[in-house]
Structure formats: structure tokens, C-alpha cells
Design a protein around this motif. Sequence first.
Motif, PDB file in Angstrom:
ATOM      1  N   SER A 113      30.202 -33.781   0.870  1.00  0.00           N
ATOM      2  CA  SER A 113      30.441 -33.892  -0.557  1.00  0.00           C
ATOM      3  C   SER A 113      31.738 -33.171  -0.865  1.00  0.00           C
ATOM      4  N   ALA A 114      32.606 -33.795  -1.635  1.00  0.00           N
ATOM      5  CA  ALA A 114      33.909 -33.200  -1.931  1.00  0.00           C
ATOM      6  C   ALA A 114      33.753 -32.181  -3.052  1.00  0.00           C
ATOM      7  N   SER A 115      34.017 -30.938  -2.724  1.00  0.00           N
ATOM      8  CA  SER A 115      33.766 -29.856  -3.678  1.00  0.00           C
ATOM      9  C   SER A 115      35.057 -29.371  -4.327  1.00  0.00           C
ATOM     10  N   CYS A 116      34.943 -28.910  -5.565  1.00  0.00           N
ATOM     11  CA  CYS A 116      36.076 -28.224  -6.211  1.00  0.00           C
ATOM     12  C   CYS A 116      35.651 -26.828  -6.646  1.00  0.00           C
ATOM     13  N   GLN A 117      34.495 -26.382  -6.152  1.00  0.00           N
ATOM     14  CA  GLN A 117      33.983 -25.066  -6.563  1.00  0.00           C
ATOM     15  C   GLN A 117      34.564 -24.026  -5.607  1.00  0.00           C
ATOM     16  N   PHE A 118      35.721 -23.514  -6.002  1.00  0.00           N
ATOM     17  CA  PHE A 118      36.472 -22.653  -5.094  1.00  0.00           C
ATOM     18  C   PHE A 118      35.785 -21.325  -4.883  1.00  0.00           C
ATOM     19  N   LYS A 119      35.356 -21.096  -3.693  1.00  0.00           N
ATOM     20  CA  LYS A 119      34.682 -19.851  -3.292  1.00  0.00           C
ATOM     21  C   LYS A 119      33.434 -19.571  -4.108  1.00  0.00           C
ATOM     22  N   THR A 120      32.884 -20.585  -4.742  1.00  0.00           N
ATOM     23  CA  THR A 120      31.633 -20.388  -5.491  1.00  0.00           C
ATOM     24  C   THR A 120      30.605 -21.460  -5.120  1.00  0.00           C
ATOM     25  N   ASP A 121      30.949 -22.359  -4.214  1.00  0.00           N
ATOM     26  CA  ASP A 121      30.019 -23.441  -3.858  1.00  0.00           C
ATOM     27  C   ASP A 121      28.821 -22.855  -3.110  1.00  0.00           C
ATOM     28  N   ILE A 122      27.606 -23.267  -3.505  1.00  0.00           N
ATOM     29  CA  ILE A 122      26.425 -22.725  -2.816  1.00  0.00           C
ATOM     30  C   ILE A 122      25.672 -23.821  -2.038  1.00  0.00           C
ATOM     31  N   CYS A 123      26.323 -24.978  -1.869  1.00  0.00           N
ATOM     32  CA  CYS A 123      25.617 -26.115  -1.244  1.00  0.00           C
ATOM     33  C   CYS A 123      25.994 -26.368   0.215  1.00  0.00           C
ATOM     34  N   PHE A 124      26.875 -25.558   0.793  1.00  0.00           N
ATOM     35  CA  PHE A 124      27.389 -25.912   2.123  1.00  0.00           C
ATOM     36  C   PHE A 124      26.360 -25.805   3.247  1.00  0.00           C
ATOM     37  N   GLY A 125      25.198 -25.211   2.964  1.00  0.00           N
ATOM     38  CA  GLY A 125      24.149 -25.186   3.977  1.00  0.00           C
ATOM     39  C   GLY A 125      23.489 -26.555   4.130  1.00  0.00           C
ATOM     40  N   LEU A 126      23.683 -27.443   3.168  1.00  0.00           N
ATOM     41  CA  LEU A 126      22.934 -28.710   3.153  1.00  0.00           C
ATOM     42  C   LEU A 126      23.543 -29.814   4.030  1.00  0.00           C
ATOM     43  N   PRO A 127      24.825 -30.093   3.925  1.00  0.00           N
ATOM     44  CA  PRO A 127      25.374 -31.240   4.702  1.00  0.00           C
ATOM     45  C   PRO A 127      25.878 -30.808   6.074  1.00  0.00           C
ATOM     46  N   GLU A 128      26.345 -31.786   6.842  1.00  0.00           N
ATOM     47  CA  GLU A 128      26.881 -31.495   8.170  1.00  0.00           C
ATOM     48  C   GLU A 128      28.362 -31.115   8.094  1.00  0.00           C
ATOM     49  N   VAL A 129      29.043 -31.610   7.052  1.00  0.00           N
ATOM     50  CA  VAL A 129      30.497 -31.418   6.968  1.00  0.00           C
ATOM     51  C   VAL A 129      30.844 -30.761   5.626  1.00  0.00           C
ATOM     52  N   VAL A 130      31.715 -29.751   5.679  1.00  0.00           N
ATOM     53  CA  VAL A 130      32.173 -29.061   4.469  1.00  0.00           C
ATOM     54  C   VAL A 130      33.481 -29.706   4.011  1.00  0.00           C
ATOM     55  N   SER A 131      33.550 -30.069   2.734  1.00  0.00           N
ATOM     56  CA  SER A 131      34.767 -30.741   2.247  1.00  0.00           C
ATOM     57  C   SER A 131      35.227 -30.142   0.923  1.00  0.00           C
ATOM     58  N   TYR A 132      36.521 -29.990   0.825  1.00  0.00           N
ATOM     59  CA  TYR A 132      37.117 -29.438  -0.405  1.00  0.00           C
ATOM     60  C   TYR A 132      38.252 -30.316  -0.927  1.00  0.00           C
ATOM     61  N   ASN A 133      38.351 -30.385  -2.240  1.00  0.00           N
ATOM     62  CA  ASN A 133      39.511 -30.989  -2.898  1.00  0.00           C
ATOM     63  C   ASN A 133      40.418 -29.856  -3.362  1.00  0.00           C
ATOM     64  N   ILE A 134      41.675 -29.883  -2.951  1.00  0.00           N
ATOM     65  CA  ILE A 134      42.565 -28.766  -3.318  1.00  0.00           C
ATOM     66  C   ILE A 134      43.906 -29.295  -3.860  1.00  0.00           C
ATOM     67  N   TYR A 135      44.441 -28.585  -4.844  1.00  0.00           N
ATOM     68  CA  TYR A 135      45.713 -29.037  -5.448  1.00  0.00           C
ATOM     69  C   TYR A 135      46.763 -27.936  -5.574  1.00  0.00           C
TER      70      TYR A 135
END
Length: 578
Positions: free
Chosen positions: A427-449
Motif C-alpha cells: 500500500s502506498a503510504s504518505c504517513q511519514f514516520k507515523t504509519d502503523i500498518c507496515f506489519g500487515l503487508p509483505e512490501v513497504v511502500s512510500y510516496n515521497i515528494y
Amino acid sequence: MVRTFATHRIRKTQELSSCLWDFETLPEEGGTVGETAGGKETAPGKGTAPVKMKTAVPGCWENCPDTLTYRGKAVYERRFACEGNIRLEFKGVSHTAQVYLDDMRIAEHYNAYTPFSAVVKELPAGEHTLRVYVDNSFGPDSALHVPNDYQTYGGITRPVVLEELKDAYLTKLHFTPLRRDGQWYFVIKGEVKNLSAAPFEGRILLSLGEETVAEAAVRAEGNGVCGFETEETLFPQAQEWCPENPVLYLLNAVLLDAQGRETDDLIDRAGFREVRIEGKDILLNGRKLRIKGFCRHEDHPQFGCALPFAAMQQDLLLMKDMGANSVRTSHYPNDEIFLDLCDETGMLVWEENHARGLSEENMRNPNFERQCEDCIREMIEAHYNHPSIYIWGILNECASHTEYGKECYRKQYELIRQLDQSRPRSSASCQFKTDICFGLPEVVSYNIYPLWYHDTPVQDYLKGLYDWVQEESEGAGKPFLITETGAGAIYGCRTPSRVKWSEEYQAYAIEKQLEAVFGQEGCSGVYLWQFCDCNVCDSWFGGRPRTMNNKGIVDEYRRPKLAYETVKRMFGSVDTYF
Ligand code: ADA
């Protein structure tokens, strides 16, 4: 055109699209003709005359001069001759459909981007009238189609097919390749439905390419369904599917009745390829994959989201020309024709359910969970066999930083797992250093600008984020992807002073972004935001000159900006495999 190959040889099918249908808008009190800048919809007022015309299906009504900004309800109509049991399949109606056959309601569907169907038994011989009521308005019932940073078009935007069915027919055919000790195996699962009151007994013959590979007995009670599943079967002659050599096999299921007569069939395509996660690596057929990709909206100034075949193919050609090996179907499941082309050209696909930037409040909409689940189910059921799809994405930039949000993510990830055990999830996240879901999927993804919405040097920003994931999140030790990075540029805005919105600045920012991503240890690759400029909803005009998202590497007409050559050079500097 419905697919790039024929999906039936025995079942009689007829495309009802690729022609003109009768069309009429249904403006009503409280109906809408567009959005105001504040995102509120405007009522057309009394006396708004309906627009009547013949219009192309598939198509978007925003591409017709009289309905350029129409948002509301409309009806499409056409007649056809047929009799007996029929199935009507709609590949996509944007965004809510109610389907009537001879004034009888036969289907209802929400969500522009997934297929749905209706079966009608024992239709009398003769001419019949098919009417589709379409609504693209926003409102409280619609949790996923909201005014957003892309356009929700109106219309029957993907193909429509009519099929004639015998009493028993195939409803599902899923192919799963398995790789073990350098050998390829497969499992095929499927389902037969019986439309008659008497039990159906028969056999299924399964073939791959020219070879008959399995056979299964089926028995379905009256009006019942019956599943079938092959053993894990070795296919020693398998040639693997990979981006460099995307070998496809025709997968054919033929249903025979008790007398051995051919009753029905389903044809799809299959590829032998394996996606596996090992530590921080995404392995494709055992090789460590590096993603060089584009996010792409289905959007074109002349066709809205209903791009014709050649335009889809041209998008793929341009992406390939720039050296991409993957496309992210941001932010919804794509037209199957596009996925067929990805299978054929070896373009890896991140396919995602429909949801963009929804806050916790949006996610608390009473329809949210059901609408997401329907979308996920319809997407995976329909697209399961595409070898190009290597990962399922969900909930782009939603509330993955709150407990309520996390529960939604958890349920949707679980649903994916029930439907498909063979592909990783992210899942593409924009929750910078606050995401609490990374334990759920196999791959960690971030959108950064970095270098667009803020000026932090890209390398520092990316490293800070990556280190945080490793040290302080449950995403530690998992593959890490950048699912968006980019910068805006207005086509033709050129200045040596390299200010933001100029093509020069975009090219500069993208070079820095790609340099940092390719240099970041533990990063499996990148999707650039975005392939082409796209329309956005009116309420997004602020920060979106031309009311478009201008971060395309090509503009909406696919004219290359300066960054095109930069991307080509940067993508060309690294290989698909580490
Ligand atoms: C987000 C989002 C995209 C787009 C992009 C942007 O990350 O996922 O849909 O809105 O930002 O252009 O800012």
C-alpha cells in the motif's frame, strides 16, 4: 474490442459496444452539471433541457460537446436480438449503473473500474431493449468516487458483451504457476454453474497451449454451482514469463455434458512466473527485481478514461521507450485490454483497488468497507490470471496512521489473501514516520515528494525514512519501494532560471530523485508520478494549474517534456535485476 484474444470458441458471444448507443441526460432537481470551485456541486436549475444524442460506447460523455461538464444521471439504450439464457457483462460503467432489460432490473453496480455481469434465463426470442442508467455524481453514498486529484468521468467506459449460455456454464478459471527446484508446476481451479432445475453432470477438459493437461468430473445440483481443482501438475516444457521474454500460454477449459457434447468453454491466458519475497528482496523467477516504473491514470483529453486500444498501446510504447519495466495502475483496477497488453509486452503491473487519499472520516463512511471489498473481490476474480500483475496494492495514501484505519487495512489485506495466496501485497503510504500498518503487508511502500512539496535534499529525506522503517516500524526487514516521486511541469514552460513548474525544474528534480532512489541501499525501485498529465476534479484547482495534475513526464497529449530524456537516461543506467 473486448480483449486482445478470443475468450470463447464454443460459447456464442457478441460485443454490444464498439458502436453508437442512444443517450439522454436525466437532469433532475438536485441533479448536477458540474462542481464549483469549493467542491460543492451545482444544481442545474429548473428547465435544464436533457441532451439527447447517439454516443460511442465505450466512451465518456465529457468528450461530447453538449455534456462536457455534465455530472449526474444519464441513460444509455440499445436493442439486440437474442433468445434463451444470456449473460451480459459490463467491463466498466462510471461510476454507478442500474441495468434494465425490457424494463426489468437485472443488475446494479457501484465503482467505475471493475466488471460486473447479469444472467437472464429463458429470454423469449425476438428484439430486446437494454437500458443502462449511469450516474457519476458525488454524494454520501459514494465512498470511493469523491472529488479527487483525478477525474471521475461519466459513461459506459469499457466494453459490453452479450453471451448465450446453455444450462451449465463455466464461471471461473484460475491458473496458479508454481516453481520448485527449477521445475514449473500449475494448479487450475474453476467453477461451473447450473442454470437448470435438473442436476448437471459432465467433465472439464483443460489445456495449456496445444496440450491437454488435465480433466475433471463435475456435478452441479439443480441451480447449483460446482468447483473443480487440479492436482499440482508438472509442466516440464514450460517456458517462463519474464519482462524480457513474456511467454503466454492459452489456457482453455471445455465443459462437456454427460453425452460428451461440448457445452461451454472459457479461454484465458497464463504465464509461468513466480513472485517471491526473500528478506528485503522481491524475487521474480528467483532473480532480485528492480522496479523502474510509472504511475498511470487512465486519462486522455480526447477519450477521458475510455482510451482506445492504439492509445493504450502507445502509452506502453512510450513507457518502454523510457526504459520502464513496470506500471502502477494508480488508483484503481485497469481495463483488461491494457492488462492484456502488459502481459504481451512484459510490463510488470502493480494493480491497486480504488481508493485515493481517504481520511479516517472518509473511511468511516458506512459504505466504505463494502465498496472497497467489492472492488478488491471483482479485481482479483477478474484479473487473477494476468502474469504481468506481480503485486496487489490497496488504499493509496489513506489513514494508515490511525487505529481505525489500521483495522480497515487489516481486513482488506486479509481479503486479498483469501482470494490470492500467490502475490505479495502493499500500500502506498504518505504517513511519514507515523504509519502503523507496515506489519500487515509483505512490501513497504512510500510516496515521497522532496524537491517538490518541500526542499529537503532527496538523499537525506529518503535515508531518514528508510532508517525509520528499519528501526522503528514493523516494516523492518521487508522490501521497500518508492511508489511515487516526481515534480510538476507545464508543457512548454521553459526558463533557464529553472523555477518550479518549468520543464527544466522537473527534469532537475527527477534526476535527483532517481539518483537517490537507485542509490538507497535496500530500496527495490521506484514508480514515477506520473506517466502523463491528467485531469483532476474542479475543486482541486488550487495547486493544480489548468485543473490538471501536471506531474506527467509527457503531457496529456503524450508530448514529451524535457524530463523524458532524463528518465530515459536514468532508467537506462540500471538493470531490471540487481
Ligand atoms: C499523491 C497521490 C497522487 C497525487 C500526488 C500529487 O501522493 O497519491 O494521486 O495526488 O500525490 O500529485 O501530489
